[in-house]
Motif scaffolding. Structure first.
Motif, PDB file in Angstrom:
ATOM      1  N   PHE A  73       0.903  -1.297   0.166  1.00  0.00           N
ATOM      2  CA  PHE A  73      -0.316   0.013   0.114  1.00  0.00           C
ATOM      3  C   PHE A  73       1.040   1.508  -0.178  1.00  0.00           C
ATOM      4  O   PHE A  73       1.642   1.117   0.669  1.00  0.00           O
ATOM      5  N   THR A  74       0.508   2.271  -0.235  1.00  0.00           N
ATOM      6  CA  THR A  74       0.752   3.491  -0.469  1.00  0.00           C
ATOM      7  C   THR A  74       0.436   4.093   0.870  1.00  0.00           C
ATOM      8  O   THR A  74      -1.114   3.582   1.174  1.00  0.00           O
ATOM      9  N   GLU A  75       1.105   5.494   1.485  1.00  0.00           N
ATOM     10  CA  GLU A  75       0.170   6.183   2.658  1.00  0.00           C
ATOM     11  C   GLU A  75      -0.834   6.966   2.316  1.00  0.00           C
ATOM     12  O   GLU A  75      -1.772   7.039   3.761  1.00  0.00           O
ATOM     13  N   LEU A  76      -1.672   6.788   1.181  1.00  0.00           N
ATOM     14  CA  LEU A  76      -3.103   7.659   0.828  1.00  0.00           C
ATOM     15  C   LEU A  76      -3.851   5.837   0.819  1.00  0.00           C
ATOM     16  O   LEU A  76      -5.456   6.216   0.427  1.00  0.00           O
ATOM     17  N   ALA A  77      -3.451   4.988   0.968  1.00  0.00           N
ATOM     18  CA  ALA A  77      -4.495   4.101   0.858  1.00  0.00           C
ATOM     19  C   ALA A  77      -5.293   3.904   1.770  1.00  0.00           C
ATOM     20  O   ALA A  77      -4.980   4.266   3.312  1.00  0.00           O
ATOM     21  N   ALA A  78      -6.611   2.943   1.142  1.00  0.00           N
ATOM     22  CA  ALA A  78      -7.853   3.051   2.652  1.00  0.00           C
ATOM     23  C   ALA A  78      -7.655   1.860   2.758  1.00  0.00           C
ATOM     24  O   ALA A  78      -7.213   1.164   2.533  1.00  0.00           O
ATOM     25  N   SER A  79      -9.098   1.323   4.032  1.00  0.00           N
ATOM     26  CA  SER A  79      -9.013  -0.038   4.373  1.00  0.00           C
ATOM     27  C   SER A  79      -9.932  -0.518   3.258  1.00  0.00           C
ATOM     28  O   SER A  79      -9.701  -1.785   3.470  1.00  0.00           O
ATOM     29  N   SER A  80     -10.525   0.163   2.409  1.00  0.00           N
ATOM     30  CA  SER A  80     -11.521  -0.105   1.735  1.00  0.00           C
ATOM     31  C   SER A  80     -10.597  -1.131  -0.168  1.00  0.00           C
ATOM     32  O   SER A  80     -10.397  -0.475  -0.720  1.00  0.00           O
TER      33      SER A  80
ATOM     34  N   PHE B 275     -16.729  -7.753  -4.763  1.00  0.00           N
ATOM     35  CA  PHE B 275     -16.399  -8.450  -3.432  1.00  0.00           C
ATOM     36  C   PHE B 275     -15.602  -7.126  -2.987  1.00  0.00           C
ATOM     37  O   PHE B 275     -14.672  -6.732  -3.489  1.00  0.00           O
ATOM     38  N   ASN B 276     -16.700  -6.688  -2.036  1.00  0.00           N
ATOM     39  CA  ASN B 276     -15.748  -5.337  -1.089  1.00  0.00           C
ATOM     40  C   ASN B 276     -15.138  -5.824   0.076  1.00  0.00           C
ATOM     41  O   ASN B 276     -15.993  -6.789   1.048  1.00  0.00           O
ATOM     42  N   LEU B 277     -13.861  -5.541   0.360  1.00  0.00           N
ATOM     43  CA  LEU B 277     -13.177  -5.980   1.800  1.00  0.00           C
ATOM     44  C   LEU B 277     -12.705  -5.202   2.188  1.00  0.00           C
ATOM     45  O   LEU B 277     -12.295  -3.957   1.339  1.00  0.00           O
ATOM     46  N   THR B 278     -12.491  -5.433   3.475  1.00  0.00           N
ATOM     47  CA  THR B 278     -11.914  -4.594   4.653  1.00  0.00           C
ATOM     48  C   THR B 278     -10.482  -5.058   4.993  1.00  0.00           C
ATOM     49  O   THR B 278     -10.723  -5.735   5.942  1.00  0.00           O
ATOM     50  N   ILE B 279      -9.718  -4.220   4.297  1.00  0.00           N
ATOM     51  CA  ILE B 279      -8.325  -4.884   4.697  1.00  0.00           C
ATOM     52  C   ILE B 279      -7.575  -3.828   5.312  1.00  0.00           C
ATOM     53  O   ILE B 279      -6.795  -2.424   5.235  1.00  0.00           O
ATOM     54  N   ASP B 280      -7.186  -4.090   6.669  1.00  0.00           N
ATOM     55  CA  ASP B 280      -5.909  -2.928   7.466  1.00  0.00           C
ATOM     56  C   ASP B 280      -4.840  -2.554   6.442  1.00  0.00           C
ATOM     57  O   ASP B 280      -4.093  -3.618   6.847  1.00  0.00           O
ATOM     58  N   PRO B 281      -4.420  -1.851   6.458  1.00  0.00           N
ATOM     59  CA  PRO B 281      -3.199  -1.307   5.294  1.00  0.00           C
ATOM     60  C   PRO B 281      -1.659  -1.704   6.160  1.00  0.00           C
ATOM     61  O   PRO B 281      -0.751  -2.121   6.087  1.00  0.00           O
ATOM     62  N   LYS B 282      -2.054  -1.668   7.835  1.00  0.00           N
ATOM     63  CA  LYS B 282      -1.003  -1.959   8.973  1.00  0.00           C
ATOM     64  C   LYS B 282      -0.735  -3.229   9.589  1.00  0.00           C
ATOM     65  O   LYS B 282      -0.169  -3.773  10.140  1.00  0.00           O
ATOM     66  N   ASN B 283      -1.491  -4.078   9.485  1.00  0.00           N
ATOM     67  CA  ASN B 283      -2.335  -5.709   9.515  1.00  0.00           C
ATOM     68  C   ASN B 283      -2.978  -6.252   8.262  1.00  0.00           C
ATOM     69  O   ASN B 283      -4.199  -6.228   8.317  1.00  0.00           O
TER      70      ASN B 283
END
Length: 762
Positions: A507-514, A537-545
């Motif tokens: 991810f870049t620093e501008l990435a959301a969790s969507s 598929f709409n996923l929620t992915i935490d960029p930090k985890n």
């Protein structure tokens, strides 16, 4: 009236004649200032008609006696006249049809070999006046000598050889040296001067002589592009004279140019010796009253096709084709020398002759021959090719002895690839009628050496080896949005979303969790009522985890999009410069921030600010700001809403007014409160005759402008403020009436108007 018309007509004819003959006469008494505009135009037309630039005309004019200073004045006047272009492209002379080349077979756009000597600006053959005088230089009346004695005794004197052939040296007397070469004259002068300066004999003093200025000689050139009498430096040679005269005319010879001296031909000059061998033995020095005669050519032929220097070549008696081809620098690498086609004229019709490599050396061309050299054929005598699923596809040669089979060629190509299709391959063969046939064979059988499949190859055969398409299938997945390396990546079985994120460098620093995954819907049974072709598929992915991404299995052709943080925006900047308390860049903090908002954030303007000159620069354009108005009412449209990239300029106070345009002097006048436009115009010397007072306009310091208006004949000039520019336009030139009909028409209108005015005032 008739007399006036006759005089005008005679003047026009004289001017026309003058323009045509300008470069052919004696120019020693010509003064550029004496020419009328009509004469200048005619000279320009003459140069243009002769395809001659001013640079090319200069040596010709100087040779005709015109001084360099006068030619410079003439050049300035010609350049201001639109008739003469800065450069005249020298068009290649076409030699086709019934032209003067004398050959109906000549190729179009060909030029005569040798003509480049006289069209190139880099060649002039001008003598070097700064080189030491050659020992064999013959002195004559007009040569200027510098004589010097140095050492114990000293003496310096400059003398010009008189018409009698002598130089008069103080204390020595007259010494006759005309007709002597420079070395002999030097010895004679040293002997005569040595009678007075006796230390020359003992060697205590030395004696030197140099020619500081060479005399001019008169040379006549006929048969050239610009024939006539030319005054040249006595150091000039034949080639220099030919170049000054523009070279041989269109029908002039390049091979038999005659140098005539005392009514005898002393040299026959062949320019081809210089062009092909660099031989300058014909470039001999000229003497006074020499004549260079260029006769008409005897024969020319044309070489075209695969020749290094195709063109028109002059031939002389006895020359064979091999010599002419040498003049053209020989054949190109693609020339087919076994057949050279000659098109020739007979007394009644045309004929063709074929020459080959063994016979063209003995062929003597005739005037008007067109000789064509073709290309070698674009085919190979021993080539075979292999394409497709082999390690080294490409072109290969058949052996000089023996034969080559399909198996032999595959082995030369380092064998077949791992994903080759062995059940079938194709042989593409060219038949005698140049059509192609396709022969299918079993590649596995050919590689095993089976006679029915392992065929013997012929020239231009092509072997097509196919790939196994099932082994070649490659699938991909793609990812876009806020990842560091978006794009397509090869799919492998069991690939997860986490694997794809790692390949795209995360991810870049501008990435959301969507994160959204789009997938083609794969149905084994066609359902016409199902309009949905894509599964989302709409996923929620935490960029930090992103561990949860490791459980999502991708499929071939999936498209992944990583969304951006909604509230993130890059700061948009405004630049404030000039007389402001804290100049620099300022970010737009909220929508619809205006000029006044930014100036207040920057601490306000200084005491030296010119409030009338404030402006906004947007996309290179200046937008004036009315400071007084926006201060009174900040909500006015003039309080401009600023955009990203705008610049606010606040200049310092100006105490002058600039006046320019149709005035005597463009100047700056100190500002004086209450003074109007005329005050400043008068202080710039007043208007010119063409100054248009009723169209005066004022440009203010902030970029706005105001024009002069009038009501009932009374002019109202714009107000002048500090830093203003007053521009006085120039009146357009009125078209002069040139016909009697127009004059009569205007007179009729004036008469009618006068009648109406009389009726009104009665």
């Amino acid at each position: 009236m008739k007399r006036i018309l006759i005089v005008c007509l005679f003047g026009l004819l004289s001017t026309f004649s003058f323009g045509q003959e300008f470069l052919k006469g004696d120019l020693s008494q010509v003064k550029a200032a004496q020419f009328s505009e009509a004469e200048i135009a005619k000279i320009g037309k003459e140069l243009k008609a002769n395809q001659m630039t001013l640079e090319q005309a200069e040596p010709l004019a100087l040779a005709k006696g015109m001084s360099a200073a006068e030619f410079m004045q003439l050049k300035i006047r010609l350049q201001s006249n639109t008739v003469v272009p800065a450069e005249v492209k020298v068009e290649q002379k076409k030699a086709s049809g019934t032209t003067q080349e004398g050959s109906v077979l000549a190729a179009k756009n060909s030029v005569v070999f040798g003509s480049e000597l006289f069209t190139s600006k880099s060649l002039s053959f001008e003598p070097n006046q700064n080189m030491p005088t050659p020992p064999n230089y013959i002195l004559g009346p007009g040569d200027q000598l510098d004589l010097n004695v140095y050492g114990i005794q000293q003496f310096g004197f400059s003398a010009t050889i008189s018409k009698n052939g002598t130089v008069n040296i103080p204390n020595v007397g007259e010494v006759f040296i005309s007709g002597l070469d420079f070395e002999a004259a030097k010895s004679k002068l040293q002997k005569q001067v040595g009678r007075i300066y006796t230390t020359l004999a003992s060697g205590s003093s030395k004696f030197s002589v140099s020619v500081s200025n060479y005399r001019t000689i008169l040379v006549t050139i006929i048969g050239a592009q610009q024939p006539g009498n030319y005054r040249l430096s006595a150091m000039s040679s034949v080639y220099n004279a030919l170049h000054v005269a523009g070279g041989p005319s269109d029908i002039g010879s390049y091979r038999k140019i005659e140098l005539i001296r005392n009514n005898k031909v002393i040299r026959t000059i062949d320019l081809y010796r210089f062009l092909t061998k660099g031989d300058q033995s014909d470039n001999i020095s000229l003497t006074d009253n020499d004549m260079v005669r260029i006769p008409s050519y005897e024969g020319r032929i044309t070489l075209e096709g695969e020749i290094k220097r195709p063109g028109i070549f002059e031939v002389v008696n006895g020359e064979n084709l091999q010599q002419i081809i040498r003049y053209a620098s020989g054949f190109t690498d693609n020339a087919y020398k076994n057949r050279i086609l000659v098109k020739q004229k007979t007394s009644v019709e045309l004929k063709v002759t074929d020459l080959n490599e063994t016979t063209f050396a003995a062929y003597v061309p005739k005037a008007g021959d067109l000789i064509s050299v073709d290309k070698i054929l674009e085919r190979y005598e021993n080539r075979v090719q292999i394409k497709g699923a082999v390690f080294r596809p490409g072109e290969y040669s058949l052996p000089l002895t023996g034969s080559m089979t399909i198996k032999d060629l595959v082995l030369k190509a380092d064998g077949v690839a791992e994903n080759v299709f062995l059940a079938k391959a194709s042989l593409v063969r060219q038949k005698e009628d140049l059509t192609k046939e396709y022969i299918s064979f079993n590649l596995k059988a050919a590689l095993n050496g089976e006679a029915g499949s392992n065929m013997t190859l012929q020239k231009e055969d092509i072997i097509m080896v196919f790939y196994n398409q099932e082994l070649l299938d490659r699938y991909s997945v793609s990812i876009g949005g806020e990842v560091r390396k978006p794009g397509s990546f090869n799919y492998v079985s069991g690939m997860t979303l986490y694997d794809l994120l790692l390949e795209s460098e995360y991810f870049t620093e501008l990435a959301a969790s969507s994160v959204t995954v789009f997938r083609n819907k794969k149905d084994t049974v066609y359902n016409p009522n199902d309009q949905e072709k894509i599964v989302t598929f709409n996923l929620t992915i935490d960029p930090k985890n992103p561990d949860s991404a490791a459980t999502f299995i991708l499929e071939p052709q999936d498209r992944v999009v990583v969304r951006r943080i909604v509230t993130f925006e890059t700061p948009q900047m405004i630049d404030l410069t000039g007389e402001i308390l804290y100049p620099g860049g300022y970010a737009i903090l909220k929508k619809e921030e205006r000029v006044l908002d930014f100036i207040q954030r920057a601490g306000g303007i200084t005491d030296e600010a010119d409030k009338e000159a404030i402006r906004v620069i947007r996309n290179g354009l200046s937008i004036p700001i009315d400071w007084k108005a926006i201060n009174q009412n900040p909500n006015r449209p003039g309080n401009l809403v600023l955009q990203a990239g705008d610049g606010v300029q606040i200049p310092n106070k100006s105490y002058t007014v600039t006046v320019l345009g149709g005035v005597m002097f463009t100047t700056e006048v100190p500002y004086k409160s209450g003074k109007g436009v005329k005050y400043y115009i008068n202080n710039s010397g007043g208007t010119l005759d063409k100054g248009w007072l009723k169209k005066v306009y004022v440009i203010y310091a902030n970029g706005s402008a105001s024009t002069t208006s009038s009501f009932l004949g009374i002019r109202n000039y714009p107000k002048v403020l500090p830093g203003s520019k007053i521009l006085v336009p120039v009146k357009p030139e009125k078209q002069k009436t040139s016909s009697t009909g127009e004059i009569v028409g205007i007179a009729s209108v004036l008469a009618s108007l006068a009648g109406i005015l009389l009726a009104v005032f009665k």
